[in-house]
Structures are given as structure tokens and as C-alpha cells.
Design a protein around this motif. Sequence first.
Motif, short mmCIF file in Angstrom:
data_model
loop_
_atom_site.label_atom_id
_atom_site.label_comp_id
_atom_site.label_asym_id
_atom_site.label_seq_id
_atom_site.Cartn_x
_atom_site.Cartn_y
_atom_site.Cartn_z
N THR A 49 -4.64 4.43 0.35
CA THR A 49 -5.05 3.13 0.90
C THR A 49 -5.75 3.33 2.26
OG1 THR A 49 -3.09 2.20 -0.16
CG2 THR A 49 -4.22 0.80 1.44
N GLY A 100 0.79 -1.23 0.00
CA GLY A 100 0.00 0.00 0.00
C GLY A 100 0.82 1.28 0.00
N SER A 123 -6.35 4.49 -5.00
CA SER A 123 -6.61 3.12 -4.55
C SER A 123 -8.05 2.80 -4.94
CB SER A 123 -6.51 3.00 -3.03
OG SER A 123 -5.16 3.08 -2.64
N ASP A 145 0.40 7.63 -1.70
CA ASP A 145 0.08 6.20 -1.84
C ASP A 145 -0.49 5.64 -0.54
OD1 ASP A 145 -0.01 3.54 -2.53
OD2 ASP A 145 2.15 3.28 -2.81
N ALA A 146 0.21 5.87 0.56
CA ALA A 146 -0.23 5.31 1.84
C ALA A 146 -1.58 5.88 2.25
CB ALA A 146 0.81 5.58 2.92
#
Length: 347
Positions: free
Chosen positions: A303, A187, A256, A299-300
Motif C-alpha cells: 500500500t 492497508g 495493492s 501488506d503495509a
Amino acid sequence: MQRRAALFLLACIPFFTACAIIPVSRPASQSASKSASVSVTVTRAQFLMGTLVEITAVAPSDAIAQASLTAGFQEIRRFENLLSTWIETSELSRVNQAAGLKPVGVSAESFDLLRRALEVAEYTEGGFNIAIGPAVRLWNIPEAPRVPTAMELDIAAQYVDYRRIHLDAGRRTVFLEKPGMRIDIGGIGKGFAAEKAAAVMREIGATGGLAAVAGDFRVFGRRADGTAWPIGIQHPREPGKILATLDATDEAVSTSGDYERYFMQDGVRYHHILDPKTLQPARLCQSVTIIAPDATTADALATGVFVMGPVRGLALAERLGLGAVIVDAGGDISISSHARNRVRLTH
Ligand code: AMP
Ligand code: MG
């Protein structure tokens, strides 16, 4: 990183529509501004980290553009060797193998990634959780997907507490407290790699660039014609259709979605983003896009916000001052105030 999904993504190189975010193909002139300075634009795609990686460089010469692309891909390959849990000798594999046994020394870069991941776990109230590894293995999406039994999930639940990941900054070690724990950086790793690729490209002399690792995009500078990088967010329920577009410079955009890796059983969609509380696929969103200054955070958080859902997720984006485009489980779209005047919905 998942081999079968990767092959599927490879099949979509020519049109790039199955990926979470789509660079909108608006022509950028290859050269020539009025000031007579010339820019060259070069794009290359490769299959790395189990997915499609596409990098574009804008530079004063073809040699610099090519060199920065080569360096960008090398950097991503280097991180894959450091962090992939498919590679048994990677640093992260060694950390997982030593769960419950001993702390493992890691590179400054891996340590930094894990530190960032634990920070985001706190922001997202545990929605983002790199200790999710044992549950990700049970669902095994997309390799050999199946719905795990309640007993299997109950057992896995004993091994997914991220607070039992111990980072020792002085010794630069990582220790997983319980045998059976397993870090999964699926993730956050792609954004981290995109961030690093963009940094080396800039060092080599690219004036602009785009590093896209699946749905995680990092852009810097401008295109050859001086315009920003147009980015499309895929519609989560209409493959190949763009939900919204935005123009980006010097920032990251990550999406995501529950449409990226999933299987259907008895009319239920089971996808790859798990709610750490239930170890079931998170049910509150179809897709989350985060716009942030760096790709690791984007990105993190994409998620993590996906797990938190539209209400708490939007509140977090507002608190952090980040752009967010959230499609909830019913298909309704919310956009954070930081993104509202830049994101154009196409429907
Ligand atoms: P992304 O596509 O960036 O949302 O990442 C999804 C991947 O992250 C999955 O394929 C898993 O490897 C991993 N993952 C699943 N659920 C979580 C979670 N709640 N927190 C952190 N990583 C997760
Ligand atoms: Mg992510």
C-alpha cells in the motif's frame, strides 16, 4: 472492510480471477514422495474480514490438515473481532471512539500491529498512513462512492497525521490526539491476519500451507509434492489475466491495485488507495506487489509503495532488500533486484 466488495469477491470463488494475486493452479500431487511419507492437502474458503479467505494446509494426516485449517480460520475471526472497525466493540473501534478523549488499553497483538503500521509509515515517508480513516470514510469506496468536495477534504486533512497517534508501550495504550481522528487498518490488517493464520497452522502440525486473505498471501513449507507455492500476480488492466508468476516458500506476497475497489466518473478512475498528502486516490501506480519475509510487512509496504510511486517505491524496496513488482501509471513494469531472477513475466 467493505461489505459490497466482499460480495463481489465471493462471486469469484470458483475461478479466483478478480483477486489481486492468484494461486497458479499447477497440480500438486496429494501424496506420495519416494520416501513413502504421505502428505494430505486440504483447501477451504470462507468469507471473513469482508473478503474471501482461502487457506490450504499440507499435513501428515487428514485430521491434522483439517485441524490446522479450522485453527487458521478461527485465528482470522479472532483478529476480525479485535480489529474490525465494523464491530463497535472491537479494540480498534474503542480506540477510535476515544479519539481526543483518553488513551485506550489494547491487547499485545493490536499494539504490535499498530507499532508495525507506524514503522512502515516512517519507511514510506508517510505514504502508508493508518490515520487516513476520515478520508477513507469520505470517499466511501465501494459502499456509496462519491468524489468529496475540496472543503470536505480540507477538513479531513486536519485529522490524518499519523504522528498524532500515540502508543505507550509501558501502559500498552493507544491515544488519538484529536477528536475526529480515526485509524483505518485496511492497508495492513489482511496481511497481519494471514501471518497469524499461518503461524497457528504450523503450530498444529501443518508442514506446508498457504493463507490468502484477498490479495495478501502467506506461504510456508512446501506443497505435498515438495514444490514451492506458485503464485500469479494479476494484470491490473486485464481482468483474469496473469501479469507474472513466482514460486514462493516461507514468505509473503501482497498486491495493492487500483483495480480492486474503484469507481469511474467522467472517465476518471477513483480507487481506494489514497495519497495522504492530497487525500485523492494515489496516481503513480496501477499495481504494486511486495515479496517479504512476513505478510504484515508485505501488506503495509504494498500500500505504501503504491502511494510513493515507482521511483521512490523501488528505491525503498532496494534499501529494505525486498522483492517488488511495480506497474506504473502508464503500465510499465519495474522489478526490484531481489525479485528479478524469480519473477516470470507472462506478457
Ligand atoms: P490495500 O488493499 O492493502 O492496499 O489497502 C487499501 C486499504 O487501505 C483501503 O481500502 C483503505 O482502507 C486503506 N488505505 C487507503 N489509503 C491508505 C494509505 N495511504 N495508507 C494506509 N492505508 C490506506
Ligand atoms: Mg496493503
